[in-house]
Enzyme design. Structure first.
Site, PDB file in Angstrom:
ATOM      1  CG  HIS A   1      -1.896   1.140   1.206  1.00  0.00           C
ATOM      2  ND1 HIS A   1      -2.045   2.025   2.249  1.00  0.00           N
ATOM      3  CD2 HIS A   1      -2.757   1.562   0.245  1.00  0.00           C
ATOM      4  CE1 HIS A   1      -2.971   2.924   1.938  1.00  0.00           C
ATOM      5  NE2 HIS A   1      -3.414   2.656   0.731  1.00  0.00           N
TER       6      HIS A   1
ATOM      7  CD  GLU B   1      -8.557   8.097  -2.564  1.00  0.00           C
ATOM      8  OE1 GLU B   1      -7.416   7.631  -2.518  1.00  0.00           O
ATOM      9  OE2 GLU B   1      -9.518   7.581  -1.952  1.00  0.00           O
TER      10      GLU B   1
ATOM     11  CD  GLU C   1     -12.117   4.789  -3.519  1.00  0.00           C
ATOM     12  OE1 GLU C   1     -12.696   4.551  -2.471  1.00  0.00           O
ATOM     13  OE2 GLU C   1     -11.194   5.616  -3.605  1.00  0.00           O
TER      14      GLU C   1
ATOM     15  CD  GLU D   1     -13.040   5.548   1.064  1.00  0.00           C
ATOM     16  OE1 GLU D   1     -12.055   5.428   1.794  1.00  0.00           O
ATOM     17  OE2 GLU D   1     -13.026   6.210   0.015  1.00  0.00           O
TER      18      GLU D   1
END
Ligand code: NOJ
Ligand code: CA
Length: 689
Positions: free
Chosen positions: A390, A460, A478, A484
């Site tokens: 990540h 994003e 996404e 979320e």
């Protein structure tokens, strides 16, 4: 004027000789020579003849196009062209210098996707133009049976750079109708969908989907790799014009050369809403695979240290609630190994989270002290589990770019070849998320990752325009309101999940991160160390669906990296988790069988010899009957059905579900009963499996 049309005529005569039968070219110049004043257009039709696109110069020699679908005008004459700084002409006083026609009908394959095999079948018309200052332009139109695409290819002799200030491309839709879209925004796509008459939209992001008369359509773009994103601005009635995301100085696009090609401007057409989902138009308009090898790219199911942070029971930053600890990482790896899940993702593992929302200075090669990266990588390898790394940037792309090669090399050395990235935060120096500057950054990351045989899941992101065809390591992203939002806001309404397949997912896969089983956050509510960290305290939040719909979303919301997003303690021992164990992230064939935007959808997929079906509804209960004729003829399958219980209801009884089994064949039908905010998932496993 006469000379211009005369030269067109000479050219056209030559072209007609080589022209194939299905192209209709109405000789513009001839009309002028015999005394008419309005030139007729150049036309190209779809292979099946039902979509007709015409290009014409209007009375002021401005470039226009129009479209007919089933002999009815769908797009009335609409402007084409660009405006630039420093007086370079890109839109006016053009004359046609020639036209080329072409056709293509090929089948191509991709390493992964909703469908591994795709047909690319179109007729092309390339209109060549130039102006008095010698600007050259080729307008390339492609017409498929499921829509159209066109792009601009400019060359401006005598200049060494180009600065675009506006795009004139318009879409004048002939008739009003219902539309489904999110507002235009250069920073985010994480917005709620609106259903409204087309004529009342001020601005929209693409894909903008709508229905006029009997035709469903969606305006979008394909192959956005070095240009700002296109949004749509209403210019009166049902007319829309491209509005490009700007650079900080207001320039829309800049090129350090005298030529540029734009992304394709696209309109999909279908007689049924599901036809939009089943179309491969966007992928067909992208360039073929640019990577030398793709055998290192593979779809995966994953779990991760993630939801706990969003619920506020764990933290990204190192403290006594830290989620990404060595012990927790091993627990997730064990769970994945025991449950036929290929990968595990960890967020909050590296130094810098204390700067999130501040300097956004993350370090991509320094794990926190309680996260032993080497030991975890070793442990995962022993268990046969992939790690998904990540990289949160917080929008500080300068800090990220400085470390890019080092970060991907470091992960690759540890055997980590899949990375989730994120841009949760504003970009520095007035840049926005969707402008050309950041589009170049996103593409740079895709290329860098490919060097290290690394696949990507971008949060994003820039919108998906099908570049996965060219760079299949760009797997999922996404780019819409994902799971979320349910943790710390009013959440995504029941209609959201049946809106996404007809809008956002027309661009490509989405990492929505479905599959929360603790719908009302009962476990989190009991946890005394839970803290509010974002908009709302999670105790005031919930998931706005039934449990069966969460399962169905694993099928419906296609992603080659598909997450079971809940904390693993909510899956342990849960009978319905069997669906995810049986499910395959890889897929050979898909078809949307039924649906209407914002109302319901039914999608079937094939993976090796298994099939999976997902169905979901909005806040209304409904029954839908589908034919199972997609199953292989002559085989018997065990259908395991994960359904809403009779008394299930997303508001009052969301976790009531039933699992049943029956034998089915391709000759059977299945009636899918969905309760309010509900859904259904079915796995079909052949008897001899
Ligand atoms: C936003 C992403 O969408 C989410 O998945 C992630 O957990 C946070 N940013 C933190 O990186
Ligand atoms: Ca996000």
């Amino acid at each position: 004027m006469l000379i211009q049309y005369f030269s067109n005529f000479k050219y056209i005569s030559n072209t007609i000789k080589s022209m194939k039968q299905y192209f209709i070219y109405i000789v513009a110049s001839l009309a002028v020579l015999i005394g008419c004043t309005t030139p007729k257009p150049a036309e190209v039709v779809s292979p099946d003849g039902h979509i007709r696109l015409a290009f014409a110069l209007d009375g002021n020699n401005r470039m226009t196009y129009q479209i007919q679908v089933n002999d009815t005008t769908f797009i009335t004459p609409s402007l084409l062209g660009f405006q630039s700084k420093d007086g370079v002409n890109l839109s006016e006083n053009f004359r046609m210098t020639g036209i080329d026609f072409d056709t293509k009908d090929e089948v191509w394959t991709q390493p992964w996707g909703e469908n591994k095999e795709l047909r690319n079948h179109y007729n092309e018309m390339a209109v060549h133009l130039s102006d008095t200052t010698a600007t050259k332009l080729t307008l390339r139109f492609r017409v498929f049976d499921d829509g159209i695409g066109f792009r601009y290819e400019y060359e401006v002799p005598g200049v060494d750079s180009l600065l675009l200030t506006d795009e004139l491309t318009s879409f004048n839709v002939a008739q009003d109708g219902t539309s489904w879209s999110i507002p235009a925004n250069y920073e985010t796509y994480e917005l709620l969908y609106r259903t409204q008459p087309l004529s009342t939209i001020d601005n929209a992001n693409t894909p903008m989907t709508f229905k006029t008369g009997n035709v469903y359509a969606s305006i979008h773009e394909a192959a956005l790799t070095d240009f700002p994103e296109m949004t749509l601005k209403n210019i009166g009635g049902c007319g829309f014009k491209s509005e490009l995301a700007p650079w900080p100085d207001g320039i829309k696009a800049r090129f350090a050369s005298n030529s540029f090609k734009t992304p394709w401007r696209t309109i999909q057409f279908a007689p049924k809403a599901v036809g939009l989902i089943n179309s491969a138009l966007i992928l067909n308009l992208n360039e073929p695979c640019a990577l030398e090898t793709t055998d290192w790219i593979r779809p995966m199911k994953y779990v991760g240290v993630w939801w706990g942070m969003h619920l506020g029971v764990e933290s990204w930053v190192i403290n006594d609630r830290h989620g990404a600890t060595t012990a927790n990482a091993k627990r997730y790896i064990d769970f994945a190994a025991d449950n036929n899940i290929e990968a595990v993702m960890f967020e909050g593992w590296n130094e810098g989270w204390e700067n999130w929302g501040g300097t956004q200075a993350f370090d991509y090669t320094k794990p926190y002290a309680d996260f032993d990266m080497e030991e975890i990588a070793h442990y995962a390898k022993e268990k046969g589990i992939e790690i998904i790394g990540h990289h949160e940037t917080g929008g500080n792309i300068f800090n990220y770019e400085k470390q890019l090669d080092k970060a991907y090399q470091w992960y690759a050395d540890l055997g980590i070849h899949c990375v989730k990235t994120g841009y949760a935060g504003g970009l520095p120096d007035g840049y926005n998320h969707h402008g050309q500057f950041n589009v170049r950054h996103y593409r740079n990351v895709v290329k860098t990752a490919a060097k290290y045989h690394t696949t990507l899941d971008v949060h994003e992101p820039i919108k998906d325009t099908g570049i996965r065809r060219t760079y299949p390591n760009m797997m999922t992203r996404e780019g819409a309101r994902g799971m979320e939002w349910n943790a710390w806001s009013e959440g995504n309404p029941p209609e959201h999940h049946v809106m996404l397949p007809f809008t956002r997912l027309l661009g490509g896969p989405m990492d929505y991160t479905p599959g929360i089983f603790d719908i009302l956050y009962e476990r989190a509510k009991k946890n005394p160390s839970r803290k509010q960290w974002n908009m709302k305290d999670s105790k005031d939040c919930r998931i706005n669906t039934t449990l069966a719909k969460q399962i169905a979303n694993w099928v419906i919301l296609y992603s080659p990296l598909q997450m079971a997003a809940d904390m693993i303690e909510n899956y342990e021992g849960h009978p319905a988790f069997r669906f995810f164990r049986d499910f395959e992230a890889d897929c050979d064939w898909s078809e949307a069988l039924a649906g209407e935007p914002g109302e319901f959808v039914v999608i079937a997929r094939k993976a090796k010899d298994k099939y999976f079906l997902g169905a979901a509804t909005n806040e209304y209960a409904r029954d839908v009957t589908v034919n199972l004729d997609f199953l292989e003829k002559g085989k018997t399958y065990k259908a395991t059905i994960y359904a809403d219980a009779k008394d299930a209801d997303w508001e009052t009884n969301p976790t009531a579900y039933e699992i049943s089994e029956k034998q089915v064949t391709a000759d059977d039908t299945l009636t899918i009963s969905m309760k309010r905010g509900g859904g259904q998932a079915v796995s079909f496993i052949p008897d001899n499996h």
